[in-house]
Design a protein around this motif. Structure first.
Motif, PDB file in Angstrom:
ATOM      1  N   LEU A   1      28.721 -32.448  39.365  1.00 57.79           N
ATOM      2  CA  LEU A   1      27.783 -33.491  38.961  1.00 57.79           C
ATOM      3  C   LEU A   1      28.009 -33.769  37.486  1.00 57.79           C
ATOM      4  N   ASP A   2      28.079 -35.044  37.133  1.00 60.28           N
ATOM      5  CA  ASP A   2      28.343 -35.425  35.758  1.00 60.28           C
ATOM      6  C   ASP A   2      27.382 -36.536  35.360  1.00 60.28           C
ATOM      7  N   ASP A   3      27.081 -36.601  34.070  1.00 62.03           N
ATOM      8  CA  ASP A   3      26.228 -37.670  33.531  1.00 62.03           C
ATOM      9  C   ASP A   3      24.947 -37.826  34.346  1.00 62.03           C
ATOM     10  N   TYR A   4      24.276 -36.713  34.599  1.00 60.33           N
ATOM     11  CA  TYR A   4      23.101 -36.753  35.473  1.00 60.33           C
ATOM     12  C   TYR A   4      21.795 -36.847  34.687  1.00 60.33           C
ATOM     13  N   VAL A   5      20.774 -37.379  35.385  1.00 59.24           N
ATOM     14  CA  VAL A   5      19.454 -37.583  34.804  1.00 59.24           C
ATOM     15  C   VAL A   5      18.395 -37.233  35.844  1.00 59.24           C
ATOM     16  N   LEU A   6      17.348 -36.563  35.394  1.00 56.48           N
ATOM     17  CA  LEU A   6      16.143 -36.371  36.196  1.00 56.48           C
ATOM     18  C   LEU A   6      15.019 -37.098  35.465  1.00 56.48           C
TER      19      LEU A   6
ATOM     20  N   ALA B   1       9.760 -38.245  41.139  1.00 54.02           N
ATOM     21  CA  ALA B   1      10.983 -37.889  40.414  1.00 54.02           C
ATOM     22  C   ALA B   1      12.199 -38.573  41.014  1.00 54.02           C
ATOM     23  N   ARG B   2      13.103 -39.004  40.124  1.00 54.89           N
ATOM     24  CA  ARG B   2      14.361 -39.625  40.531  1.00 54.89           C
ATOM     25  C   ARG B   2      15.505 -38.839  39.913  1.00 54.89           C
ATOM     26  N   PHE B   3      16.530 -38.586  40.711  1.00 57.58           N
ATOM     27  CA  PHE B   3      17.725 -37.906  40.219  1.00 57.58           C
ATOM     28  C   PHE B   3      18.910 -38.825  40.448  1.00 57.58           C
ATOM     29  N   SER B   4      19.752 -38.951  39.425  1.00 58.44           N
ATOM     30  CA  SER B   4      20.978 -39.718  39.585  1.00 58.44           C
ATOM     31  C   SER B   4      22.106 -38.978  38.879  1.00 58.44           C
ATOM     32  N   ALA B   5      23.308 -39.130  39.423  1.00 59.39           N
ATOM     33  CA  ALA B   5      24.470 -38.442  38.860  1.00 59.39           C
ATOM     34  C   ALA B   5      25.743 -39.099  39.351  1.00 59.39           C
ATOM     35  N   GLU B   6      26.805 -38.880  38.585  1.00 63.02           N
ATOM     36  CA  GLU B   6      28.139 -39.163  39.071  1.00 63.02           C
ATOM     37  C   GLU B   6      28.525 -37.897  39.835  1.00 63.02           C
ATOM     38  N   SER B   7      28.881 -38.035  41.102  1.00 59.04           N
ATOM     39  CA  SER B   7      29.109 -36.876  41.964  1.00 59.04           C
ATOM     40  C   SER B   7      30.524 -36.871  42.527  1.00 59.04           C
ATOM     41  N   LEU B   8      31.089 -35.673  42.595  1.00 58.33           N
ATOM     42  CA  LEU B   8      32.365 -35.463  43.270  1.00 58.33           C
ATOM     43  C   LEU B   8      32.168 -34.319  44.252  1.00 58.33           C
ATOM     44  N   CYS B   9      32.284 -34.631  45.531  1.00 62.79           N
ATOM     45  CA  CYS B   9      32.120 -33.673  46.611  1.00 62.79           C
ATOM     46  C   CYS B   9      33.433 -33.647  47.389  1.00 62.79           C
ATOM     47  N   ALA B  10      34.098 -32.484  47.427  1.00 68.54           N
ATOM     48  CA  ALA B  10      35.394 -32.389  48.093  1.00 68.54           C
ATOM     49  C   ALA B  10      35.382 -31.219  49.072  1.00 68.54           C
ATOM     50  N   GLY B  11      36.111 -31.401  50.178  1.00 68.59           N
ATOM     51  CA  GLY B  11      36.206 -30.340  51.171  1.00 68.59           C
ATOM     52  C   GLY B  11      36.387 -30.903  52.559  1.00 68.59           C
ATOM     53  N   THR B  12      35.949 -30.138  53.546  1.00 69.11           N
ATOM     54  CA  THR B  12      36.057 -30.505  54.949  1.00 69.11           C
ATOM     55  C   THR B  12      35.262 -31.782  55.234  1.00 69.11           C
ATOM     56  N   ALA B  13      35.847 -32.678  55.997  1.00 66.08           N
ATOM     57  CA  ALA B  13      35.223 -33.976  56.264  1.00 66.08           C
ATOM     58  C   ALA B  13      33.874 -33.868  56.962  1.00 66.08           C
ATOM     59  N   THR B  14      33.613 -32.784  57.686  1.00 62.32           N
ATOM     60  CA  THR B  14      32.348 -32.651  58.421  1.00 62.32           C
ATOM     61  C   THR B  14      31.251 -31.988  57.589  1.00 62.32           C
ATOM     62  N   ALA B  15      31.583 -31.524  56.392  1.00 56.53           N
ATOM     63  CA  ALA B  15      30.595 -30.879  55.519  1.00 56.53           C
ATOM     64  C   ALA B  15      30.059 -31.903  54.521  1.00 56.53           C
ATOM     65  N   TRP B  16      29.053 -31.517  53.741  1.00 53.89           N
ATOM     66  CA  TRP B  16      28.488 -32.407  52.738  1.00 53.89           C
ATOM     67  C   TRP B  16      27.888 -31.610  51.596  1.00 53.89           C
ATOM     68  N   CYS B  17      27.522 -32.313  50.544  1.00 56.07           N
ATOM     69  CA  CYS B  17      26.887 -31.734  49.368  1.00 56.07           C
ATOM     70  C   CYS B  17      25.426 -32.186  49.352  1.00 56.07           C
ATOM     71  N   ALA B  18      24.526 -31.234  49.133  1.00 54.76           N
ATOM     72  CA  ALA B  18      23.093 -31.525  49.166  1.00 54.76           C
ATOM     73  C   ALA B  18      22.482 -31.360  47.777  1.00 54.76           C
ATOM     74  N   VAL B  19      21.476 -32.174  47.488  1.00 52.58           N
ATOM     75  CA  VAL B  19      20.697 -32.064  46.261  1.00 52.58           C
ATOM     76  C   VAL B  19      19.240 -32.261  46.660  1.00 52.58           C
ATOM     77  N   ARG B  20      18.345 -31.534  45.986  1.00 58.19           N
ATOM     78  CA  ARG B  20      16.913 -31.689  46.249  1.00 58.19           C
ATOM     79  C   ARG B  20      16.149 -31.580  44.934  1.00 58.19           C
ATOM     80  N   ILE B  21      14.884 -31.987  44.961  1.00 53.89           N
ATOM     81  CA  ILE B  21      13.985 -31.834  43.820  1.00 53.89           C
ATOM     82  C   ILE B  21      12.846 -30.933  44.283  1.00 53.89           C
ATOM     83  N   ILE B  22      12.516 -29.943  43.445  1.00 54.75           N
ATOM     84  CA  ILE B  22      11.466 -28.985  43.796  1.00 54.75           C
ATOM     85  C   ILE B  22      10.432 -28.894  42.684  1.00 54.75           C
TER      86      ILE B  22
END
Length: 174
Positions: free
Chosen positions: A162-167, A78-99
């Motif tokens: 997440l915008d314009d995403y595809v799995l 499986a492949r996931f793609s998206a236009e992503s916007l992640c905002a907040g503290t510089a030391t944090a991040w946004c996670a995505v997974r496939i299950i």
């Protein structure tokens, strides 16, 4: 003399390349297959913003049903793609997974390589950007399964959109 030096240098470089390549592939995971028996594509052009923090949430419109026939096994790529916007503290991040969810038992298994919250799909500091990744399932026995993408807003993240995403899902005959 020059010829001997060049031969010695070439031998040393060759030995380093062989030793280095052994280290690069010393550990890993793999699956093999013969062909894709089913290909499924799903997604959504409408932006989705995750509201929860520190909880995996299903990305809307990314659930795909897969049936593995009796007496067979399948691997799902499986492949996931998206236009992503992640905002907040510089030391944090946004996670995505496939299950994969076993529909009979409810068992949830993350696709490989399993990274959990350690997989940084996006980080704060930029505007929307295209992001993508690919994962594969363990060998799945006969049954009905749901394949889906999930997103997680870490503590310190104020926005994950997440915008314009595809799995894209390929069911592979091992």
């Amino acid at each position: 003399m020059k010829r001997r030096s060049m031969t010695a240098i070439a031998a040393i470089i060759g030995a380093l390349l062989v030793a280095g390549s052994g280290v690069a592939y010393a550990s890993g995971i793999s699956q093999t297959g013969t062909q894709s028996s089913v290909q499924i594509f799903t997604g959504d052009p409408v932006a989705w913003t995750i509201n929860t923090v520190a909880t995996w949430s299903d990305v809307p419109s990314t659930t795909v049903q897969v049936v593995v026939p009796a007496g067979t096994n399948r691997i799902v790529d499986a492949r996931f793609s998206a236009e992503s916007l992640c905002a907040g503290t510089a030391t944090a991040w946004c996670a995505v997974r496939i299950i994969v969810v076993n529909n009979a038992t409810g068992t949830v298994t993350e696709f490989s390589p399993v990274a959990g919250v350690d997989f940084k799909f996006d980080t704060p500091g930029t505007s929307e950007q295209a992001r993508s990744f690919e994962r594969f399932s363990p060998s799945l026995g006969p049954g009905n399964y749901s394949i889906k993408a999930q997103a997680l807003r870490m503590s310190g993240i104020t926005t994950l959109t997440l915008d314009d995403y595809v799995l894209a899902v390929n069911v592979v005959n091992p």
